[in-house]
Design an enzyme around this catalytic site. Structure first.
Site, short mmCIF file in Angstrom:
data_model
loop_
_atom_site.label_atom_id
_atom_site.label_comp_id
_atom_site.label_asym_id
_atom_site.label_seq_id
_atom_site.Cartn_x
_atom_site.Cartn_y
_atom_site.Cartn_z
N ASP A 78 95.42 -38.11 0.03
CA ASP A 78 94.44 -37.18 -0.52
C ASP A 78 94.59 -35.77 0.05
O ASP A 78 94.38 -34.79 -0.66
CB ASP A 78 93.02 -37.69 -0.26
CG ASP A 78 92.64 -38.81 -1.21
OD1 ASP A 78 93.53 -39.32 -1.90
OD2 ASP A 78 91.45 -39.19 -1.25
N CYS A 119 94.89 -45.53 4.43
CA CYS A 119 94.26 -44.26 4.05
C CYS A 119 93.65 -44.28 2.65
O CYS A 119 94.05 -45.04 1.79
CB CYS A 119 95.30 -43.14 4.11
SG CYS A 119 95.96 -42.89 5.78
N ASP A 120 92.67 -43.41 2.49
CA ASP A 120 92.15 -42.96 1.21
C ASP A 120 91.75 -44.11 0.28
O ASP A 120 90.97 -44.95 0.68
CB ASP A 120 93.16 -41.99 0.58
CG ASP A 120 93.42 -40.80 1.51
OD1 ASP A 120 92.45 -40.29 2.06
OD2 ASP A 120 94.58 -40.42 1.71
N LYS A 121 92.32 -44.20 -0.94
CA LYS A 121 91.85 -45.21 -1.91
C LYS A 121 92.51 -46.56 -1.70
O LYS A 121 92.23 -47.51 -2.43
CB LYS A 121 92.17 -44.74 -3.35
CG LYS A 121 91.70 -43.35 -3.66
CD LYS A 121 90.21 -43.21 -3.46
CE LYS A 121 89.82 -41.83 -3.04
NZ LYS A 121 90.33 -41.35 -1.76
N CYS A 192 93.71 -40.00 9.41
CA CYS A 192 93.16 -38.79 10.03
C CYS A 192 92.06 -39.14 11.02
O CYS A 192 91.21 -40.00 10.76
CB CYS A 192 92.65 -37.83 8.97
SG CYS A 192 93.95 -37.23 7.90
N GLU A 446 88.69 -35.07 -4.98
CA GLU A 446 87.97 -34.62 -3.79
C GLU A 446 88.07 -33.10 -3.69
O GLU A 446 89.07 -32.51 -4.08
CB GLU A 446 88.58 -35.24 -2.52
CG GLU A 446 88.23 -36.70 -2.36
CD GLU A 446 88.73 -37.25 -1.04
OE1 GLU A 446 89.47 -36.54 -0.33
OE2 GLU A 446 88.40 -38.40 -0.72
N SER A 472 85.84 -35.03 0.32
CA SER A 472 86.54 -35.73 1.39
C SER A 472 85.53 -36.12 2.46
O SER A 472 84.49 -35.48 2.60
CB SER A 472 87.60 -34.81 1.99
OG SER A 472 88.02 -35.29 3.25
#
Length: 562
Positions: A78, A119-121, A192, A446, A472
């Protein structure tokens, strides 16, 4: 075994012949077949090393008498996709990931599953796919990255870079200082380092009992993380044929509620609500968005992590006792919301898992008596502007929790970024970004860039931002997303005009625009939602099927009702 359908009996000789070509021998056909769903990809910092993690897991699976079959899902970063049209593909990728898990596991009738997301999705997508398959399943993520450190000695996360761009725009920092932050914010592999979407979802996997203790906090590329991989691989072999540990027996209504309780206590990413709404529907225990405020009102916010508190990263939460310490503390005064009898994948109940946990640093994980807030770190607002609800990460609010201001409207994120940079959004304004919802985007990208620009330009306490898109987990400020109905489906956000007065009251869970019913009716008479030109075949398909954010942006909701 479930896998007997592809390996037992004389009729399956052709199947076995193909499996022998993959390296299987006679003794392997009597063993459980384990799917190893990997999300390895070179371009995501939390994933570029997952091929090595999969090798460790497969080796441990073989040592424990099972046969591993690794397969991959796609992944989108992302942070790299953000700020351009690539971000339109991020949320839709969740559906591709879910479909790929379902497809591979059911096409080959594998007995059990171990998922390696980060991460993310990717974590929610894997959860959704695994719930459709419903075999014994364990999640073990790639782990969070270490926080960075600037030349000045300040702790850095990815959010620091986004906000530094805003600071550079208004000449608060030099180009050299921006470069220093850029180069040092992400010092290693891992998700992150703050409480962004990835780490929020990976900690909720612990809260739901589908991951082992430490999944959300043990650092990437550490000995602790490698030990966790081996433990997870060994455990999946122990339970591969045990129906008690099918994922739908772990992710139940109790587990979903536990996840939301922990989410409120930690002020996770607002994306967790979008994903948990979708996950709960796959689990057959649909979470209603209205019920989340009932949880928030009763759960103290006891852990503040970057970006809400820049000095605290995920590694600090692990050092302070981890998720078990957080859950143990909120269980002291959770008003009966936590289901401590919920089964976890390791075999014990959630209560048994946390019984010996303790807070090791009260500066990181607060006692309930010393909570940051008596209410949770996320809230759902309702009103004429969001009849079906919208989401705010209250943990990230900078300034007052009550705000009124004149609307400054933009019909896309790109238009908003240009407007913010040019100074169109001023102190006291409500920045409105619309046509960025699941249908309107399409894809609900995002929007960390506009929120970070506002923060970096020193307007974080003086400007509100509302959108039918999403943020985000790194977003700070009075930022309200997921407004439903969205503009593309005729939501009131699409009828707003510059200068309309918008009232936001977080503690009253309210968001309204000061327009009479007669004025709203008049505006609707001539209103046609904006239709953005679409060149992508996939996004066109997605737009036709996707529901709005209050339903978790799941696909073809009417189909699943029937």
């Amino acid at each position: 075994m479930r896998s007997d359908v592809i390996k037992k009996g004389y009729l399956k000789a052709p199947n076995r012949s193909l499996l022998r070509a993959c390296g299987l021998e006679d003794e392997d056909f009597g063993k459980p077949f384990i799917g190893v769903a990997n999300s390895y990809i070179d371009i995501i910092p939390g994933h570029f090393y997952l091929n090595k993690y999969a090798a460790i897991i497969k080796d441990e699976i073989r040592k424990n008498g099972c046969v591993p079959f690794e397969f991959n899902t796609i992944g989108i970063d992302d942070g790299i996709a953000m700020g351009h049209s690539g971000m339109l593909f991020s949320l839709p990728s969740r559906e591709i990931i879910a479909n790929s898990i379902e497809s591979v596991m059911n096409a080959h009738q594998l007995d059990a599953l171990i998922c390696i997301p980060n991460c993310d999705k990717i974590t929610p997508g894997m959860l959704m796919g695994a719930l459709r398959v419903n075999v014994p399943t364990i999640f073990v993520s790639g782990g969070p990255m270490k926080a960075g450190k600037s030349t000045k000695g300040e702790k850095l996360t990815l959010n620091s870079v986004f906000e530094a761009v805003g600071e550079f725009e208004v000449q608060k920092i030099s180009e050299e200082e921006l470069k220093d932050i850029e180069c040092k914010a992400c010092p290693s592999g891992g998700s992150c380092s703050g409480m962004f979407t990835a780490n929020s979802m990976n900690t909720l996997c612990e809260a739901m009992g589908i991951a082992l203790s430490g999944n959300g906090t043990a650092l990437a590329l550490s000995e602790e993380r490698e030990n966790l991989l081996r433990k997870a691989a060994k455990r999946i072999c122990e339970i591969a044929l045990d129906e008690k540990f099918k994922i739908r027996n772990i992710i139940t209504e109790k587990a979903i509620k536990n996840a939301m309780v922990v989410d409120m206590a930690m002020g996770g990413s607002s994306n967790t609500i979008l994903h948990m709404l979708a996950i709960s529907r796959e689990a057959g225990a649909p979470l209603e968005i209205k019920s989340l405020n009932d949880i928030s009102k009763k759960i103290a916010h006891i852990a503040k992590i970057a970006p809400s508190l820049p000095s605290v990263a995920m590694e600090d939460v692990g050092r302070a006792g981890g998720m078990n310490a957080v859950i143990k503390e909120i269980s002291r005064r959770d008003n009966g919301l936590l289901a401590l009898d919920a089964l976890t994948i390791s075999g014990e109940s959630l209560g048994e898992r946390i019984k010996d946990a303790q807070i090791l640093d009260e500066n990181v994980i607060h006692k309930v008596e010393n909570a940051y807030s008596k209410v949770g770190g996320l809230a759902i607002l309702f009103g004429n502007l969001a009849e079906q609800g919208c989401v705010i990460k209250t943990a990230g609010i900078v300034g007052e929790r009550k705000f009124s201001g004149k609307a400054v409207c933009f019909d896309s994120q790109d238009e908003a970024i240009r407007g913010i940079i040019k100074g169109k959004v001023k102190k006291g304004n409500v920045c409105v970004i619309r046509y960025e919802g699941p249908k309107g985007g399409p894809g609900m990208q995002e929007m960390l860039s506009p929120t970070s620009l506002i923060m970096g330009m020193g307007l974080g306490a003086d400007v509100a931002l509302i959108t039918d898109g999403r943020f985000s987990g790194a977003t700070r400020g009075l930022s309200i997303g997921h407004i439903s109905p969205e503009a593309a489906e005729g939501g009131l956000i699409g009828l707003l005009k510059d200068g309309d007065i918008i009232d936001i009251d977080v503690d009253a869970y309210a968001i309204n625009v000061r327009l009479s019913e007669a004025e709203i009716k008049q505006r609707r008479e001539n209103f046609k939602p904006l239709q953005k030109p679409l060149k992508s075949r996939y996004l066109a398909q997605y737009q036709k099927l996707v529901s709005n954010a209050s339903n978790g942006a799941v696909l073809d909701l009417d189909f699943f009702k029937h």
